[in-house]
Design an enzyme around this catalytic site. Structure first.
Site, PDB file in Angstrom:
ATOM      1  N   SER A 142      19.464 -23.812 -24.855  1.00  9.93           N
ATOM      2  CA  SER A 142      18.480 -24.235 -25.867  1.00  9.93           C
ATOM      3  C   SER A 142      18.478 -25.752 -25.887  1.00  9.93           C
ATOM      4  O   SER A 142      19.474 -26.395 -25.526  1.00  9.93           O
ATOM      5  CB  SER A 142      18.888 -23.713 -27.242  1.00  9.93           C
ATOM      6  OG  SER A 142      18.175 -24.404 -28.261  1.00  9.93           O
ATOM      7  N   TYR A 155      25.563 -23.071 -33.796  1.00  7.27           N
ATOM      8  CA  TYR A 155      24.563 -22.596 -32.824  1.00  7.27           C
ATOM      9  C   TYR A 155      24.369 -23.649 -31.727  1.00  7.27           C
ATOM     10  O   TYR A 155      24.406 -23.339 -30.540  1.00  7.27           O
ATOM     11  CB  TYR A 155      23.239 -22.268 -33.519  1.00  7.27           C
ATOM     12  CG  TYR A 155      22.159 -21.839 -32.557  1.00  7.27           C
ATOM     13  CD1 TYR A 155      22.359 -20.754 -31.700  1.00  7.27           C
ATOM     14  CD2 TYR A 155      20.950 -22.522 -32.476  1.00  7.27           C
ATOM     15  CE1 TYR A 155      21.384 -20.369 -30.788  1.00  7.27           C
ATOM     16  CE2 TYR A 155      19.959 -22.136 -31.576  1.00  7.27           C
ATOM     17  CZ  TYR A 155      20.186 -21.060 -30.734  1.00  7.27           C
ATOM     18  OH  TYR A 155      19.230 -20.683 -29.833  1.00  7.27           O
TER      19      TYR A 155
HETATM   20  P1  NAP Z   1      14.976 -12.275 -30.065  1.00 10.01           P
HETATM   21  O1  NAP Z   1      13.562 -11.819 -29.885  1.00 10.01           O
HETATM   22  O2  NAP Z   1      15.622 -12.097 -31.389  1.00 10.01           O
HETATM   23  O3  NAP Z   1      15.841 -11.607 -28.911  1.00 10.01           O
HETATM   24  C1  NAP Z   1      17.244 -11.508 -28.931  1.00 10.01           C
HETATM   25  C2  NAP Z   1      17.653 -10.387 -28.014  1.00 10.01           C
HETATM   26  O4  NAP Z   1      19.072 -10.288 -28.016  1.00 10.01           O
HETATM   27  C3  NAP Z   1      17.099  -9.034 -28.468  1.00 10.01           C
HETATM   28  O5  NAP Z   1      16.675  -8.314 -27.335  1.00 10.01           O
HETATM   29  C4  NAP Z   1      18.298  -8.370 -29.112  1.00 10.01           C
HETATM   30  O6  NAP Z   1      18.161  -6.963 -28.949  1.00 10.01           O
HETATM   31  C5  NAP Z   1      19.433  -8.936 -28.256  1.00 10.01           C
HETATM   32  N1  NAP Z   1      20.705  -8.854 -28.938  1.00 10.01           N
HETATM   33  C6  NAP Z   1      21.065  -9.402 -30.137  1.00 10.01           C
HETATM   34  N2  NAP Z   1      22.322  -9.054 -30.452  1.00 10.01           N
HETATM   35  C7  NAP Z   1      22.783  -8.258 -29.436  1.00 10.01           C
HETATM   36  C8  NAP Z   1      23.993  -7.573 -29.194  1.00 10.01           C
HETATM   37  N3  NAP Z   1      25.016  -7.618 -30.055  1.00 10.01           N
HETATM   38  N4  NAP Z   1      24.112  -6.845 -28.050  1.00 10.01           N
HETATM   39  C9  NAP Z   1      23.079  -6.777 -27.178  1.00 10.01           C
HETATM   40  N5  NAP Z   1      21.904  -7.403 -27.356  1.00 10.01           N
HETATM   41  C10 NAP Z   1      21.757  -8.139 -28.478  1.00 10.01           C
HETATM   42  O7  NAP Z   1      15.094 -13.832 -29.783  1.00 10.01           O
HETATM   43  P2  NAP Z   1      14.734 -14.719 -28.473  1.00 10.01           P
HETATM   44  O8  NAP Z   1      14.127 -15.954 -28.997  1.00 10.01           O
HETATM   45  O9  NAP Z   1      14.012 -13.930 -27.448  1.00 10.01           O
HETATM   46  O10 NAP Z   1      16.209 -15.092 -27.980  1.00 10.01           O
HETATM   47  C11 NAP Z   1      16.644 -14.980 -26.643  1.00 10.01           C
HETATM   48  C12 NAP Z   1      17.515 -16.165 -26.289  1.00 10.01           C
HETATM   49  O11 NAP Z   1      16.743 -17.366 -26.359  1.00 10.01           O
HETATM   50  C13 NAP Z   1      18.716 -16.392 -27.219  1.00 10.01           C
HETATM   51  O12 NAP Z   1      19.856 -16.696 -26.428  1.00 10.01           O
HETATM   52  C14 NAP Z   1      18.309 -17.618 -28.025  1.00 10.01           C
HETATM   53  O13 NAP Z   1      19.431 -18.362 -28.459  1.00 10.01           O
HETATM   54  C15 NAP Z   1      17.481 -18.375 -27.007  1.00 10.01           C
HETATM   55  N6  NAP Z   1      16.565 -19.356 -27.557  1.00 10.01           N
HETATM   56  C16 NAP Z   1      15.575 -18.989 -28.417  1.00 10.01           C
HETATM   57  C17 NAP Z   1      14.730 -19.959 -28.943  1.00 10.01           C
HETATM   58  C18 NAP Z   1      13.633 -19.621 -29.911  1.00 10.01           C
HETATM   59  O14 NAP Z   1      13.085 -20.540 -30.544  1.00 10.01           O
HETATM   60  N7  NAP Z   1      13.251 -18.352 -30.049  1.00 10.01           N
HETATM   61  C19 NAP Z   1      14.892 -21.297 -28.574  1.00 10.01           C
HETATM   62  C20 NAP Z   1      15.916 -21.647 -27.691  1.00 10.01           C
HETATM   63  C21 NAP Z   1      16.742 -20.668 -27.183  1.00 10.01           C
HETATM   64  P3  NAP Z   1      18.742  -5.797 -29.906  1.00 10.01           P
HETATM   65  O15 NAP Z   1      18.493  -6.230 -31.322  1.00 10.01           O
HETATM   66  O16 NAP Z   1      17.961  -4.600 -29.469  1.00 10.01           O
HETATM   67  O17 NAP Z   1      20.175  -5.706 -29.551  1.00 10.01           O
END
Ligand code: NAP
Length: 266
Positions: A142, A155
């Protein structure tokens, strides 16, 4: 269905957001997929849609990666399935509250998933990549990894780990034909924000990217051979200057004498 020539991509956190878009894009590129997350129904629905649309083999491996037994099943698969050529370490959770308003147990859970799980899955996958002389590791970090003042510091620290760990792996694996990419998204429109404590609608529209655009940019960066990809950054020269400044520090970070400014007069 025949096996993919490109091999199988295992994507963690594939049930929503960025991971679900990676699943779609990688299936369309011709990868078979293993989709990992907790929500089996969502994974099944995505797997069915993508296998109908692309004809690829798409398997669901439902697992709570914070649970040691579930994590061990995914590690075992990475160690033993020689068809796996790409690991997308994407599963992660965020936190937006400052230290004084945070729950330390929740932050510890965050570190388990964002740091320990990513590290263990990498250690499970990479030896096979090295043996086969082929493999790609995409780690979703990130921008807070280099700008921890923006959100919760734990984070930010977890994502700084992802970047530093990726940097070291890239260095160690340079002559092993294993590619490493660290992706540093800015704010991306996913369920992440609601779960992390700030509704997406509270962010200025000008700083939020669609998940599809973010992943397409990250895959373009991969195709261009980038190590760090910051999808929003307009001028790559700014990132090059940041890295050049880091490299300039290197020869002088460890010396037998303290710098003159720290020496007492003698
Ligand atoms: P998201 O839609 O909330 O996706 C998170 C994913 O992680 C979901 O598929 C969730 O699925 C899974 N997950 C959460 N806890 C888990 C567990 N204990 N075991 C297995 N799977 C788990 O959010 P996203 O934005 O796509 O996030 C993906 C990545 O991008 C993360 O690493 C986040 O830090 C990074 N990121 C996001 C942003 C942003 O602004 N959105 C910015 C920078 C980086 P289940 O609930 O089905 O388990």
């Amino acid at each position: 269905m025949t096996q993919s020539r490109l091999g199988t991509a295992l994507i963690t956190g594939a049930s929503s957001g960025i991971g679900a878009v990676y699943a779609e894009r990688l299936a369309r590129r011709g990868h078979d997929l293993i989709l990992v997350a907790r929500n089996r129904e969502r994974l099944n629905a995505l797997a069915k849609r993508l296998s109908d649309e692309t004809g690829r083999n798409i398997e669901v491996l439902a697992a709570d990666l914070s649970d040691r037994a579930d994590l061990a099943r995914v590690e075992e698969r990475l160690k033993t399935d020689a068809s796996i050529s790409l690991l997308v370490n994407n599963a992660g959770i965020g936190a937006t509250q400052p230290l004084l308003e945070s729950n330390v147990d929740t932050l510890e859970d965050l570190l388990t998933l964002n740091v320990n799980v990513l590290m263990r899955l990498t250690y499970a996958a990479v030896p096979g990549f090295v043996t086969r002389g082929d493999g790609t590791l995409i780690n979703i970090a990130s921008i807070v990894g280099i700008a921890p003042e923006l959100l919760n510091g734990v984070y930010g620290g977890s994502k700084a780990f992802v970047l530093a760990f990726s940097q070291s792996l890239r260095h160690e694996l340079a002559d092993k034909n294993v590619r490493v990419q660290a992706v540093l998204p800015g704010a991306t429109a996913t369920e992440f924000w609601g779960a992390a404590g700030t509704p997406l609608e509270h962010l200025p529209e000008a700083i939020v990217m669609r998940a599809e655009d973010m992943v397409d940019a990250a895959l373009s960066g991969l195709d261009q051979g980038e190590f760090v990809t910051i999808p929003a950054l307009p001028d790559i020269a700014d990132l090059d200057a940041y890295e050049a400044a880091r490299q300039k520090l290197m020869p002088n970070l460890s010396l037998s004498k303290a710098a003159a400014r720290y020496r007492t007069e003698d």
